[in-house]
Design a protein around this motif. Structure first.
Motif, PDB file in Angstrom:
ATOM      1  N   TYR A   1     -28.266 -22.206  15.538  1.00  0.00           N
ATOM      2  CA  TYR A   1     -28.443 -23.484  15.484  1.00  0.00           C
ATOM      3  C   TYR A   1     -29.448 -23.625  14.219  1.00  0.00           C
ATOM      4  O   TYR A   1     -30.889 -23.668  14.434  1.00  0.00           O
ATOM      5  CB  TYR A   1     -28.893 -24.120  16.730  1.00  0.00           C
ATOM      6  CG  TYR A   1     -28.901 -25.686  16.347  1.00  0.00           C
ATOM      7  CD1 TYR A   1     -27.904 -26.552  16.419  1.00  0.00           C
ATOM      8  CD2 TYR A   1     -30.056 -26.373  15.753  1.00  0.00           C
ATOM      9  CE1 TYR A   1     -27.715 -27.734  16.138  1.00  0.00           C
ATOM     10  CE2 TYR A   1     -30.114 -27.782  15.491  1.00  0.00           C
ATOM     11  CZ  TYR A   1     -28.886 -28.542  15.582  1.00  0.00           C
ATOM     12  OH  TYR A   1     -28.853 -29.857  15.186  1.00  0.00           O
TER      13      TYR A   1
ATOM     14  N   GLU B   1     -29.806 -28.393  10.134  1.00  0.00           N
ATOM     15  CA  GLU B   1     -30.138 -29.857  10.528  1.00  0.00           C
ATOM     16  C   GLU B   1     -31.305 -30.226   9.378  1.00  0.00           C
ATOM     17  O   GLU B   1     -31.237 -31.173   8.663  1.00  0.00           O
ATOM     18  CB  GLU B   1     -30.410 -30.289  11.798  1.00  0.00           C
ATOM     19  CG  GLU B   1     -30.856 -31.779  11.841  1.00  0.00           C
ATOM     20  CD  GLU B   1     -30.924 -32.175  13.305  1.00  0.00           C
ATOM     21  OE1 GLU B   1     -31.491 -33.209  13.539  1.00  0.00           O
ATOM     22  OE2 GLU B   1     -30.965 -31.247  14.030  1.00  0.00           O
TER      23      GLU B   1
ATOM     24  N   SER C   1     -22.704 -26.599  16.200  1.00  0.00           N
ATOM     25  CA  SER C   1     -22.988 -27.728  15.176  1.00  0.00           C
ATOM     26  C   SER C   1     -23.850 -28.357  15.040  1.00  0.00           C
ATOM     27  O   SER C   1     -24.861 -28.681  15.871  1.00  0.00           O
ATOM     28  CB  SER C   1     -21.615 -28.660  15.401  1.00  0.00           C
ATOM     29  OG  SER C   1     -21.923 -29.604  16.610  1.00  0.00           O
TER      30      SER C   1
ATOM     31  N   LYS D   1     -26.412 -31.289  15.185  1.00  0.00           N
ATOM     32  CA  LYS D   1     -26.323 -32.657  16.016  1.00  0.00           C
ATOM     33  C   LYS D   1     -26.639 -33.894  15.260  1.00  0.00           C
ATOM     34  O   LYS D   1     -27.428 -33.934  14.427  1.00  0.00           O
ATOM     35  CB  LYS D   1     -27.412 -32.182  17.282  1.00  0.00           C
ATOM     36  CG  LYS D   1     -28.846 -32.553  16.829  1.00  0.00           C
ATOM     37  CD  LYS D   1     -29.784 -32.200  18.135  1.00  0.00           C
ATOM     38  CE  LYS D   1     -31.279 -32.635  17.815  1.00  0.00           C
ATOM     39  NZ  LYS D   1     -31.756 -31.994  16.614  1.00  0.00           N
TER      40      LYS D   1
ATOM     41  N   ASN E   1     -20.543 -29.602   9.056  1.00  0.00           N
ATOM     42  CA  ASN E   1     -19.857 -29.085  10.514  1.00  0.00           C
ATOM     43  C   ASN E   1     -18.519 -28.717   9.998  1.00  0.00           C
ATOM     44  O   ASN E   1     -18.066 -27.283  10.370  1.00  0.00           O
ATOM     45  CB  ASN E   1     -20.069 -30.262  11.283  1.00  0.00           C
ATOM     46  CG  ASN E   1     -21.125 -30.064  12.021  1.00  0.00           C
ATOM     47  OD1 ASN E   1     -22.081 -29.147  11.968  1.00  0.00           O
ATOM     48  ND2 ASN E   1     -21.837 -31.068  12.550  1.00  0.00           N
TER      49      ASN E   1
ATOM     50  N   LYS F   1     -17.026 -24.828  10.105  1.00  0.00           N
ATOM     51  CA  LYS F   1     -15.804 -24.628  11.207  1.00  0.00           C
ATOM     52  C   LYS F   1     -14.542 -23.931  10.432  1.00  0.00           C
ATOM     53  O   LYS F   1     -14.122 -23.070  11.254  1.00  0.00           O
ATOM     54  CB  LYS F   1     -15.739 -25.893  11.936  1.00  0.00           C
ATOM     55  CG  LYS F   1     -14.585 -25.774  12.861  1.00  0.00           C
ATOM     56  CD  LYS F   1     -14.311 -27.058  13.681  1.00  0.00           C
ATOM     57  CE  LYS F   1     -12.851 -27.023  14.647  1.00  0.00           C
ATOM     58  NZ  LYS F   1     -12.584 -28.164  15.334  1.00  0.00           N
TER      59      LYS F   1
ATOM     60  N   TYR G   1     -17.331 -21.478  17.101  1.00  0.00           N
ATOM     61  CA  TYR G   1     -17.803 -22.740  16.593  1.00  0.00           C
ATOM     62  C   TYR G   1     -18.278 -23.833  17.715  1.00  0.00           C
ATOM     63  O   TYR G   1     -17.006 -24.006  18.630  1.00  0.00           O
ATOM     64  CB  TYR G   1     -16.884 -23.556  15.527  1.00  0.00           C
ATOM     65  CG  TYR G   1     -17.463 -24.780  15.136  1.00  0.00           C
ATOM     66  CD1 TYR G   1     -18.316 -24.958  13.940  1.00  0.00           C
ATOM     67  CD2 TYR G   1     -16.922 -26.145  15.770  1.00  0.00           C
ATOM     68  CE1 TYR G   1     -19.020 -26.225  13.791  1.00  0.00           C
ATOM     69  CE2 TYR G   1     -17.280 -27.196  15.381  1.00  0.00           C
ATOM     70  CZ  TYR G   1     -18.411 -27.448  14.365  1.00  0.00           C
ATOM     71  OH  TYR G   1     -18.796 -28.515  13.852  1.00  0.00           O
TER      72      TYR G   1
ATOM     73  N   ASP H   1     -18.861 -27.407  19.389  1.00  0.00           N
ATOM     74  CA  ASP H   1     -18.965 -28.792  19.056  1.00  0.00           C
ATOM     75  C   ASP H   1     -19.942 -29.378  19.700  1.00  0.00           C
ATOM     76  O   ASP H   1     -19.415 -29.893  20.947  1.00  0.00           O
ATOM     77  CB  ASP H   1     -17.563 -29.591  18.736  1.00  0.00           C
ATOM     78  CG  ASP H   1     -17.738 -30.818  18.386  1.00  0.00           C
ATOM     79  OD1 ASP H   1     -18.905 -31.441  17.810  1.00  0.00           O
ATOM     80  OD2 ASP H   1     -16.744 -31.574  19.118  1.00  0.00           O
TER      81      ASP H   1
ATOM     82  N   TYR I   1     -21.857 -32.092  18.424  1.00  0.00           N
ATOM     83  CA  TYR I   1     -21.992 -33.200  17.685  1.00  0.00           C
ATOM     84  C   TYR I   1     -21.029 -34.279  18.391  1.00  0.00           C
ATOM     85  O   TYR I   1     -21.660 -35.290  18.903  1.00  0.00           O
ATOM     86  CB  TYR I   1     -21.489 -33.041  16.209  1.00  0.00           C
ATOM     87  CG  TYR I   1     -21.924 -34.421  15.505  1.00  0.00           C
ATOM     88  CD1 TYR I   1     -22.843 -34.426  14.493  1.00  0.00           C
ATOM     89  CD2 TYR I   1     -20.594 -35.368  15.473  1.00  0.00           C
ATOM     90  CE1 TYR I   1     -22.936 -35.584  13.727  1.00  0.00           C
ATOM     91  CE2 TYR I   1     -21.186 -36.573  14.770  1.00  0.00           C
ATOM     92  CZ  TYR I   1     -22.120 -36.469  13.784  1.00  0.00           C
ATOM     93  OH  TYR I   1     -22.326 -37.755  13.164  1.00  0.00           O
TER      94      TYR I   1
END
Length: 222
Positions: free
Chosen positions: A105, A108, A145, A147, A163, A167, A178, A180, A182
């Motif tokens: 992760y 971001e 992904s 966030k 993202n 992916k 992957y 998800d 999000y």
């Protein structure tokens, strides 16, 4: 005597300059990485475990092992790291553990730097991916992904693009996955769920981690 005093003063000045230079050259999060290394000496994590690596969303998931009973989890989330930090320290906190799976992760925080867009984040991720794949060819690589944090709404369009690019890239590579999170963190109107975030509107609370646990668990490798 005066010459000795002058020499001593000059020596101290040089020492101060030397230490200042070292401090300036110390990369971000160096102390956290060194703390991990010291911790590993005292209590060496097992090989073939599942490694969680990335930014503060993982770092603050201090009880992550409790969310995934039956799995051996190593958590190496650190600071408010970005992908260049993960790349910098891959040889310190990813490769040595020889994990069977690496759960990432990160990305971001990258968007908060001037000029960083989805393509830059994507390219940084592929660099990290290639490092892991080269040194750990048998490891499964799982990307969580980016966030939708309420405090970073202005970056969401680029985050969505990143993202999607990541992916698609993972779909074209073996031993990848992957996750998800999000879309699972949005209300029906497409805005982030406010009650799964802490007061800073950036980090998630237990309700947020429950969503992550449900999304991630089916992808973990026994």
């Amino acid at each position: 005597m005066k010459y000795i005093q002058r020499f001593f003063v000059c020596f101290l000045c040089l020492q101060c300059l030397s230490f200042t230079g070292l401090a300036q050259d110390t990369p971000p999060f160096f102390s956290e990485i060194e703390a991990f290394k010291k911790q590993d000496i005292v209590n060496r994590p097992p090989n073939n475990a599942i490694l969680f690596v990335g930014s503060s969303s993982f770092r603050m998931w201090t009880n992550v092992q409790e969310y995934f009973p039956g799995y051996s989890i190593i958590n190496r989330g650190f600071g408010g790291s970005s992908l260049p930090d993960a790349i910098r320290y891959a040889s310190d906190i990813i490769i040595p553990y020889k994990p069977r799976q690496v759960v990432v992760y990160c990305g971001e925080n990258d968007f908060t730097a001037d000029g960083v867009n989805a393509e830059i984040v994507f390219n940084r991720f592929t660099t990290l991916f290639e490092i892991i794949r080269k040194d750990l060819p048998k490891a499964h690589i799982l990307f969580v992904s980016i966030k939708p944090s309420p405090s970073r709404l202005k970056y969401l369009p680029e985050m969505v693009k990143a993202n999607a690019m990541i992916k698609h890239y993972l779909n074209d590579n073996r031993k990848t996955g992957y996750v998800d999170v999000y879309s699972k963190m949005l209300l029906a109107d497409g805005t982030p769920m406010p009650d799964i975030f802490k007061a800073d509107k950036l980090h998630i609370n237990e309700a947020g981690y429950a969503i992550w646990q449900k999304a991630i668990k089916p992808h973990l490798k026994k």
